[in-house]
Design an enzyme around this catalytic site. Structure first.
Site, PDB file in Angstrom:
ATOM      1  N   GLY A   5       0.823  -1.191   0.000  1.00 20.02           N
ATOM      2  CA  GLY A   5       0.000   0.000   0.000  1.00 20.02           C
ATOM      3  C   GLY A   5       0.862   1.247   0.000  1.00 20.02           C
ATOM      4  CD  GLU A   8       3.040   3.751   5.105  1.00 22.59           C
ATOM      5  OE1 GLU A   8       4.237   3.648   5.444  1.00 22.59           O
ATOM      6  OE2 GLU A   8       2.267   2.773   5.017  1.00 22.59           O
ATOM      7  CG  MET A  21       8.787   1.591   2.012  1.00 28.19           C
ATOM      8  SD  MET A  21       8.666   0.313   3.301  1.00 28.19           S
ATOM      9  CE  MET A  21      10.153   0.671   4.235  1.00 28.19           C
ATOM     10  CD  GLU A  22       7.773   1.637   7.008  1.00 32.44           C
ATOM     11  OE1 GLU A  22       8.259   0.743   7.710  1.00 32.44           O
ATOM     12  OE2 GLU A  22       6.894   1.414   6.151  1.00 32.44           O
TER      13      GLU A  22
END
Length: 858
Positions: free
Chosen positions: A265, A300, A267-268
């Site tokens: 979904g 995130e 990515m941090e």
């Protein structure tokens, strides 16, 4: 693919400390390769140390250690073939390693992914280094507890934009295409991020920091349409995190890039969060889908503190990242935005992801013992509903037990003690214990170190003006063993039918109860008449399956849509869903409840969740083939009722959800061809690109269109989404030639029209079209072919494609022969862990479906 073991990581962390990565990336070398030159400054803690760096190059040109050229032949060449560069005989003290390589672009969403937009021919790149793919981009000591400063320089085509963890600045003449990214604070290798290409950007500033939104040019109008909403959500979440966290935001900017063909979904990555670009909506969506996008933004951003500022030491503690961000994402969204019913969405959608995963043989504790995560291949499997949804549910129960202030005090203590460092479960629990003075360690042992889902079931009796409820507490471990029972603090809702409106339920009151897990039942007594509905876990504050007593089932069957709170309705729908899956409620009864109550439901997340379960599980799996037509008819009738209710223009989201499900449940092509010819559903919505492809896909399944119709629609919509829609439709055609062509495109790279293997998204689209319950006869010969082909494809293309081919490509047949062949495949030692894990889950779901069908035949 190099797999790092936990033991190797621990040894390396004792031997070395990494200080700085200086990375120079050349993105101008063509369509296959990019240049990657990495200089790593590190120190060795003892003389004579041997270690290694990871890298997965197409070619290593040079490797220089402390000015000495390393020999890349012989044993070193063999190690490099396995993705490792040996570093032997290190002296104690400071070292510098310089590695010059060519790396390969990826088309699987891993490493440095390359995408060419069919809408305009423009090319876009982005990195995905999590969880062990950094070495596909640069030479690295690739483990989370070897943090370092990242200093990145990039050469790109001059018309491109470059984004990264730090603020990106052009250097030199514009035609040189040189960029310098501001050095980062110490971060882990898996968090290094880059995006490059002719991205369209919308920028602003908030709290003294630059904020940016970025997307490929063909989606620019859609980003512009939503930019105000996206920035508003971002600012609100940012400000709320600054209110509750004592540590300020730890990076120099906040960019959000919506990138193509992204596997997750989002990515941090610190300073540069990457999202799948489906979140830039080019077609109509429901408010629940906008809420989901907002939740992902909040999720995130939470990672900037929990995961990026403070990072796990090893992958057994991924829950410290994901459970925390999942909980905070929903909670912060509820507190700061117009989305005030987010926990209903969590209950009906995300929580079921956790419940399902936790009842399979592949279940694992939220915080598994280190020996259960021996290497990065095993760790990759734990990014699942347990680490996200169950972990978030456990944290919500912990907040209920400790109180929000105490919980946040513990979090802030954790941040202060471990800022820009690494921490473990024990460290986190110590901080919570210090802030609360309670035995949080015992709580963690029972909640985070165990597996399975508890079940709470009431037995209600009434006599002479009094009534009592005995709440039976069954543990969620093997065979319901007592030691697995967890403590629960719950609310019990007491509801009565409204005197003047018997289809409405009114709250008489809520009773708080604590089940300590030590006893198998809890008894409660009350004066007065028994309520019409006794609802355990009202408010959904704990993680458990619930049952309703017969009187309560009678009440919800009559008035479920009349429960006043969406979260309460979600709890009841989940109970019904669980009972179907456990064989305790006939699937037809669930459909009957949906038929009666969904037309009156106001929460779009509940409507979408219930319709999805009815369509994809009950109709396609839990009912025998001869019961499927009646199930599809009932679903269509429910959708028609929703459409009639919203024909006055109210409830656009409900109408859209009904139209989508109606399309997917249609059995008469005539019901859809008129819509497609008229470009809209009577009374709306318009058939935008998404709905047109969905309609065409269903007509393809029903054999009502052919290749010419698909080609014509692709000419109308030649975007990447159109390419995926066309691939899905071609694979969905019911004739043998179309199925074989789709099969060869998937499993034989020589047959791909582009001359290369399909991207991850085109693999997904083709698989989604291929297996259809309506096509069992034409697909019969593919079931035995599927399992060995899946093993071969996964081995050749890596874990992302392996997971995809099992997730979306598993046969739709519900029979013992498919089960037998799948079990044989699990014994194949050549299957990647990513494939085996997903297949094991699919096979367990297949066993469950067979049990449900068998029970209906009793």
């Amino acid at each position: 693919m190099s797999v790092l073991t936990r033991e190797e990581a621990q040894i390396r962390a004792r031997l070395i400390e990494v200080h700085r990565y200086t990375i120079d990336l050349d993105l101008t070398r063509g369509e296959e390769l990019f240049g990657s030159t990495t200089t790593i400054r590190f120190s060795a803690r003892q003389a004579g140390a041997d270690t290694f760096a990871e890298l997965a190059p197409a070619a290593v040109h040079r490797a220089v250690l402390d000015g000495r050229e390393l020999d890349l032949t012989g044993d070193t060449a063999e190690a490099l073939a396995d993705g490792r560069l040996p570093l032997t005989g290190l002296t104690e003290g400071e070292h510098e390693l310089r590695v010059e390589t060519d790396m390969r672009y990826s088309h699987t969403g891993e490493g440095m992914h390359r995408f060419t937009d069919p809408a305009d021919g423009e090319t876009y790149l982005y990195t995905m280094c999590c969880m062990a793919d950094a070495n596909d981009v640069f030479a690295a000591f690739d483990q989370p507890d070897l943090k370092a400063v990242f200093d990145v320089r990039v050469t790109a085509p001059p018309q491109w934009t470059v984004l990264g963890n730090g603020i990106a600045t052009r250097v030199g003449a514009p035609e040189e295409g040189r960029w310098q990214l501001a050095p980062t604070p110490p971060i882990s290798t898996y968090l290094m991020a880059l995006a490059a290409g002719p991205y369209h950007s919308v920028r602003t500033e908030h709290a003294g920091l630059p904020f940016g939104l970025h997307v490929r040019r063909s989606l620019a109008p859609h980003l512009e349409a939503d930019a105000d909403e996206l920035f508003d959500i971002t600012r609100r979440c940012f400000d709320r995190y600054h209110e509750i966290f004592e540590e300020p935001y730890p990076f120099d900017s906040y960019d959000q890039a919506f990138v193509p063909e992204f596997n997750s979904g989002a990515m941090e990555n610190p300073g540069l969060v990457t999202f799948r670009d489906e979140f830039v909506f080019r077609s109509a969506v429901t408010d629940a889908e906008r809420q989901t996008r907002a939740m992902v933004i909040a999720h995130e951003m939470a990672h900037m503190w929990f995961g990026d500022l403070v990072t796990m030491k090893w992958w057994d503690d991924i829950w410290l990242n994901e459970s925390f961000a999942e909980y905070m994402g929903y909670q912060i969204l509820t507190e700061t935005t117009r989305y005030t019913d987010t926990w209903a969405d969590f209950g009906v959608r995300r929580k079921n992801w956790g419940y399902d995963a936790d009842q399979r043989p592949s279940t694992h504790p939220v915080a598994p013992a280190p020996e259960l995560v021996p290497d990065t291949a095993a760790a990759r499997l734990n990014f699942d509903g347990i680490s996200y949804a169950k972990g978030a549910s456990a944290l919500r129960q912990l907040v209920t037990w400790l109180g929000e202030k105490t919980f946040l005090d513990g979090i802030n203590d954790h941040f202060t003690r471990h800022r820009f460092g690494n921490a473990t479960l024990a460290d986190f629990i110590d901080s919570l214990a210090r802030s609360s003075g309670r035995d949080v360690h015992a709580w963690a042992d029972r909640w985070l170190r165990t597996t399975g889902v508890d079940t709470l079931a009431p037995v209600v009796t009434a006599d002479r003006g009094r009534w009592s409820a005995e709440i039976h507490h069954q543990g969620g471990g093997p065979d319901g063993d007592a030691p697995t029972r967890r403590p629960h603090r719950i609310a019990i809702g007491l509801y009565d039918h409204a005197p003047a409106a018997p289809h409405q339920l009114v709250l008489r009151g809520r009773v708080e109860a604590e089940l300590d897990g030590a006893e198998p039942a809890l008894s409660l007594s009350f004066t007065g008449p028994r309520p019409d509905l006794l609802l355990l876990n009202d408010g959904d504050l704990t993680y458990t399956k619930i049952r309703l007593d017969p009187g309560s089932w009678k009440a919800v069957h009559r008035a479920l849509s009349g429960l006043p709170d969406a979260v309460s309705r979600a709890v009841v729908w989940n109970a019904a869903r669980d009972m179907v899956r456990d064989g305790d409620l006939p699937p037809a009864d669930f459909l009957e409840a949906a038929r009666a109550h969904l037309p009156h439901e106001t929460d779009i997340a509940i409507v979408q969740g219930v319709l999805a379960f009815a369509r994809t599980q009950i109709a396609d799996r839990y009912l025998p083939a001869d019961g499927r037509p009646a199930a599809l008819a009932a679903i269509r009738a429910t959708c028609r009722d929703l459409l009639r209710r919203t024909e006055d223009g109210t409830g656009a989201g409900l109408r859209l959800a009904a139209v989508r499900t109606f399309i997917g449940s249609a059995t008469d092509p005539a019901e859809l061809t008129d819509w497609l010819d008229g470009d809209s559903v009577p009374g709306g919505p318009a058939l935008d690109p998404e709905l047109r492809w969905q309609t065409l896909g269903r007509l393809a399944v029903l054999g009502a269109v052919g290749p010419a119709h698909i080609d014509a629609e692709l000419a109308r919509d030649s975007s990447a989404t159109g390419q995926e829609g066309a691939a899905r439709c071609r694979a969905a055609l019911p004739d043998a030639a179309a199925k074989e062509a789709a099969w060869q495109t998937l499993f034989d790279p020589e047959r791909d029209d582009q001359g290369t293997e399909l991207s991850n998204y085109l693999v997904t689209a083709t698989l989604a079209g291929f297996w259809q319950p309506e096509h069992h006869d034409v697909l019969a010969d593919y079931v035995p072919r599927y399992f060995p082909a899946a093993v071969t494809l996964g081995t050749r293309r890596g874990p992302a494609i392996a997971d995809t081919v099992a997730r979306f490509g598993f046969p739709s047949t519900v029979d013992a022969e498919t089960l037998r062949r799948g079990e044989e495949c699990l014994a194949n030692p050549e299957a990647l862990p990513a494939l085996s894990r997903r297949l094991a889950d699919q096979l367990d779901d297949l066993r469950r479906a067979l049990r449900v069908r068998e029970k209906q035949g009793e």
